[in-house]
Design a protein around this motif. Sequence first.
Motif, PDB file in Angstrom:
ATOM      1  N   ILE A  19       1.377  -1.119   0.136  1.00  0.00           N
ATOM      2  CA  ILE A  19      -0.007  -0.231   0.213  1.00  0.00           C
ATOM      3  C   ILE A  19       1.100   1.684   0.213  1.00  0.00           C
ATOM      4  O   ILE A  19       0.589   2.365  -0.859  1.00  0.00           O
ATOM      5  N   ASN A  61       2.500   1.689  -3.272  1.00  0.00           N
ATOM      6  CA  ASN A  61       1.652   2.140  -4.373  1.00  0.00           C
ATOM      7  C   ASN A  61       0.798   3.484  -3.836  1.00  0.00           C
ATOM      8  O   ASN A  61       1.201   3.889  -5.747  1.00  0.00           O
ATOM      9  N   GLN A  62       0.649   4.154  -2.639  1.00  0.00           N
ATOM     10  CA  GLN A  62       0.266   5.517  -2.869  1.00  0.00           C
ATOM     11  C   GLN A  62       1.720   6.636  -3.555  1.00  0.00           C
ATOM     12  O   GLN A  62       1.655   6.954  -3.823  1.00  0.00           O
ATOM     13  N   MET A  66       1.196   6.408  -6.853  1.00  0.00           N
ATOM     14  CA  MET A  66       0.618   7.281  -7.931  1.00  0.00           C
ATOM     15  C   MET A  66       0.984   9.050  -6.996  1.00  0.00           C
ATOM     16  O   MET A  66      -0.015   9.575  -8.107  1.00  0.00           O
ATOM     17  N   ALA A  67       1.792   9.578  -6.430  1.00  0.00           N
ATOM     18  CA  ALA A  67       1.759  10.455  -6.216  1.00  0.00           C
ATOM     19  C   ALA A  67       3.091  10.913  -7.532  1.00  0.00           C
ATOM     20  O   ALA A  67       3.057  12.008  -8.045  1.00  0.00           O
ATOM     21  N   GLU A 110       0.819  12.070 -10.119  1.00  0.00           N
ATOM     22  CA  GLU A 110      -0.164  13.346  -9.935  1.00  0.00           C
ATOM     23  C   GLU A 110       1.098  14.961 -10.203  1.00  0.00           C
ATOM     24  O   GLU A 110       1.899  14.724 -10.517  1.00  0.00           O
ATOM     25  N   ARG A 165      -2.054  14.291  -1.275  1.00  0.00           N
ATOM     26  CA  ARG A 165      -2.494  13.411  -0.893  1.00  0.00           C
ATOM     27  C   ARG A 165      -2.304  12.216  -0.845  1.00  0.00           C
ATOM     28  O   ARG A 165      -2.966  11.253  -0.452  1.00  0.00           O
ATOM     29  N   TRP A 166      -0.823  11.743  -1.919  1.00  0.00           N
ATOM     30  CA  TRP A 166      -0.457  10.356  -1.947  1.00  0.00           C
ATOM     31  C   TRP A 166       0.039  10.350  -0.318  1.00  0.00           C
ATOM     32  O   TRP A 166       0.511   8.833  -0.694  1.00  0.00           O
ATOM     33  N   PRO A 191      -0.819   9.307   2.913  1.00  0.00           N
ATOM     34  CA  PRO A 191      -0.314   7.948   2.840  1.00  0.00           C
ATOM     35  C   PRO A 191       0.120   6.754   3.425  1.00  0.00           C
ATOM     36  O   PRO A 191       0.461   6.138   3.365  1.00  0.00           O
ATOM     37  N   SER A 192       0.995   6.847   1.908  1.00  0.00           N
ATOM     38  CA  SER A 192       2.513   6.096   2.233  1.00  0.00           C
ATOM     39  C   SER A 192       3.495   6.767   3.219  1.00  0.00           C
ATOM     40  O   SER A 192       3.694   5.059   3.707  1.00  0.00           O
TER      41      SER A 192
END
Length: 87
Positions: free
Chosen positions: A22, A25-26, A29-30, A33, A40-41, A44-45
């Motif tokens: 997870i 993956n975050q 995504m960052a 972006e 916002r990614w 959480p990472s």
Amino acid sequence: MSRTKKVKVTVECPEIIPLQSIAANQLRMAEEEQAGHKFRWIIPSMIFSVFSVEAMANVYGSQLFKNQWKNFESTSIIGKIILVSKS
């Protein structure tokens, strides 16, 4: 003088892999972006990375302190890491 201690660790914490997955993956995504919205990614990472590190500390701690680790479950993550790394 430094002493080396060998410890056999068996993984009994299958949630480590999903937590690391997870977090990675975050982070991916960052990377995709737009600038200014990456946080916002990234946040959480970072959180899932910390969860993963604590899970690893719990695995090593439960192996190093067989029947005593339950007494350290509520210890802070820093306390757990210090305890495990000094053992």
